[in-house]
Motif scaffolding. Structure first.
Motif, short mmCIF file in Angstrom:
data_model
loop_
_atom_site.label_atom_id
_atom_site.label_comp_id
_atom_site.label_asym_id
_atom_site.label_seq_id
_atom_site.Cartn_x
_atom_site.Cartn_y
_atom_site.Cartn_z
N LEU A 73 0.82 -1.21 0.00
CA LEU A 73 0.00 0.00 0.00
C LEU A 73 0.86 1.26 0.00
O LEU A 73 1.97 1.28 0.51
N SER A 74 0.31 2.30 -0.54
CA SER A 74 0.87 3.64 -0.42
C SER A 74 -0.29 4.61 -0.40
O SER A 74 -1.34 4.35 -1.02
N ALA A 75 -0.14 5.70 0.33
CA ALA A 75 -1.24 6.68 0.44
C ALA A 75 -1.51 7.31 -0.92
O ALA A 75 -0.59 7.71 -1.64
N SER A 76 -2.78 7.40 -1.26
CA SER A 76 -3.19 7.98 -2.54
C SER A 76 -3.51 9.46 -2.37
O SER A 76 -4.38 9.83 -1.59
N LYS A 77 -2.79 10.29 -3.10
CA LYS A 77 -3.04 11.73 -3.03
C LYS A 77 -4.42 12.07 -3.55
O LYS A 77 -5.12 12.94 -3.01
N SER A 78 -4.84 11.39 -4.61
CA SER A 78 -6.15 11.69 -5.21
C SER A 78 -7.30 11.36 -4.27
O SER A 78 -8.38 11.94 -4.37
N LEU A 79 -7.09 10.43 -3.34
CA LEU A 79 -8.12 10.06 -2.37
C LEU A 79 -7.95 10.81 -1.05
O LEU A 79 -8.69 10.56 -0.08
N GLY A 80 -6.97 11.70 -0.97
CA GLY A 80 -6.76 12.50 0.23
C GLY A 80 -6.25 11.68 1.40
O GLY A 80 -6.54 11.99 2.56
N GLN A 81 -5.50 10.61 1.12
CA GLN A 81 -5.07 9.70 2.17
C GLN A 81 -3.76 10.14 2.83
O GLN A 81 -2.83 10.59 2.17
N ALA A 141 3.24 12.65 12.34
CA ALA A 141 2.48 11.46 12.74
C ALA A 141 1.94 10.70 11.54
O ALA A 141 1.47 9.57 11.68
N PHE A 142 2.00 11.30 10.36
CA PHE A 142 1.39 10.72 9.17
C PHE A 142 2.45 10.19 8.20
O PHE A 142 3.58 10.66 8.17
N VAL A 143 2.01 9.23 7.39
CA VAL A 143 2.81 8.75 6.27
C VAL A 143 1.93 8.79 5.03
O VAL A 143 0.90 8.11 4.98
N PRO A 144 2.32 9.59 4.00
CA PRO A 144 3.40 10.57 4.04
C PRO A 144 2.97 11.79 4.87
O PRO A 144 1.77 12.02 5.03
N PRO A 145 3.93 12.57 5.38
CA PRO A 145 3.56 13.78 6.13
C PRO A 145 2.85 14.78 5.22
O PRO A 145 3.35 15.10 4.15
N PRO A 146 1.67 15.24 5.62
CA PRO A 146 0.99 16.27 4.82
C PRO A 146 1.72 17.60 4.94
O PRO A 146 2.61 17.77 5.78
N LYS A 147 1.33 18.55 4.11
CA LYS A 147 1.98 19.86 4.14
C LYS A 147 1.49 20.72 5.29
O LYS A 147 2.08 21.76 5.58
N VAL A 148 0.41 20.30 5.92
CA VAL A 148 -0.21 21.11 6.97
C VAL A 148 -0.33 20.30 8.26
O VAL A 148 -0.29 19.07 8.25
N GLU A 149 -0.48 21.03 9.39
CA GLU A 149 -0.74 20.39 10.67
C GLU A 149 -2.21 19.95 10.72
O GLU A 149 -3.05 20.45 9.96
N SER A 150 -2.51 19.03 11.62
CA SER A 150 -3.87 18.50 11.73
C SER A 150 -4.38 18.64 13.15
O SER A 150 -3.63 18.96 14.07
N ALA A 151 -5.66 18.41 13.33
CA ALA A 151 -6.27 18.44 14.66
C ALA A 151 -7.50 17.55 14.64
O ALA A 151 -8.16 17.38 13.61
N VAL A 152 -7.81 16.98 15.80
CA VAL A 152 -9.01 16.17 15.97
C VAL A 152 -10.05 17.03 16.69
O VAL A 152 -9.76 17.60 17.74
N ILE A 153 -11.23 17.14 16.11
CA ILE A 153 -12.31 17.84 16.78
C ILE A 153 -13.31 16.83 17.33
O ILE A 153 -13.47 15.74 16.79
N HIS A 154 -13.94 17.20 18.43
CA HIS A 154 -14.99 16.38 19.03
C HIS A 154 -16.24 17.24 19.10
O HIS A 154 -16.20 18.38 19.58
#
Length: 275
Positions: free
Chosen positions: A15-23, A187-200
């Motif tokens: 497997l590899s993360a698909s850019k087109s699927l936003g993975q 924390a991601f593979v591949p690392p995205p260009k931006v930081e992320s956050a989890v909302i509840h």
């Protein structure tokens, strides 16, 4: 029994993360367990997960004692999830398809939580869809969702800030969103260009006499031309300028200066006018 590292699972299945699927995959099982713990006790509940990918978060959710219904569009990931199903049996249901076309409201008659590392390219559309509609309380008990940090900040933003806009109003008028966790790019593979956050997000009682469709139309116009005064941005929305006058809102103000309550009150007056 030790659990196979996700990096090895991904390598074994090619497997590899698909850019087109936003993975973007998270490999740290401890981090995934922390995300799965955000909604609170899930044992006996059903969890709806979008885009499980190699199943790291899926396993973490199953380990809480929940039943998981996972929707995966990427056919390459289905064999990985099939291995999880062999391990967890009926507590995992995998739907191969597009989450935008899945009606999550019919998944269970019991308590449903939505927990997902959302694909970035459809995250906002799914989120606003789960907030939409005039039936409230919603079919879900909570939303725990990974977003780009910029989007997360827009969801929880307060009036008068640069991040405050339509997304904040639609999220906050009848639910309570909070940022539960910030997640580094590393924390991601591949690392995205931006930081992320989890909302509840948890629902709260909806204000009476307000149509979701009216509020949606009002905020779309107000923030669609956010640099303009309200008297300009709302002039094409039937009843909006009259509602501004009745509420005593200065029409020379701009949308970002109005509170969520202001927008709710405007929408209520617009609906009263049509009644």
């Amino acid at each position: 029994m030790s659990v196979e590292p996700l990096r090895e699972v991904i390598a074994r299945h090619g497997l590899s993360a698909s850019k087109s699927l936003g993975q973007n995959f998270i490999l740290d099982r401890q981090l995934l367990a922390r995300i799965a713990a955000i909604p609170g006790t899930l044992e006996g509940s059903t969890v709806f997960e979008v885009g499980p990918g190699p199943g790291g978060l899926t396993r973490a959710l199953l380990d809480t004692g929940a039943k998981v219904v996972a929707v995966e569009r990427d056919a390459r990931c289905i064999p990985v999830l099939a291995e999880l199903k062999e391990e967890y049996g009926d507590r995992l249901e995998v739907i191969e398809g597009d989450a935008l076309e899945v009606d999550a409201s019919g998944i269970t008659d019991g308590e449903l939580h939505i927990v997902s590392n959302l694909p970035y390219n459809v995250g906002t559309a799914l989120f606003t869809g789960w907030l939409d509609g005039d039936e409230w309380s919603p079919f879900w008990s909570s939303l725990t969702l990974m977003f780009q940090r910029e989007v997360a900040m827009r969801i929880v933003a307060k009036p008068g800030t640069s991040a405050y806009g339509r997304l904040a109003v639609l999220a906050q008028w009848r639910s309570i969103p909070r940022i539960a966790m910030k997640v580094s790019r590393s924390a991601f593979v591949p690392p995205p260009k931006v930081e992320s956050a989890v909302i509840h997000v948890v629902p709260r009682e909806a204000p009476e006499g307000v149509s979701a469709a009216t509020l949606s139309r009002l905020t779309a116009a107000a923030f669609g031309q956010r640099r303009k005064m309200l008297r300009q941005s709302l002039k094409s929305v039937a009843g909006a300028l009259e509602a501004l006058e009745r509420l005593g809102v200065d029409p020379t103000r701009r949308a970002e200066t109005l509170s969520v309550e202001d927008f709710v009150n405007l929408a209520r007056l617009m609906d009263e006018r049509r009644a």
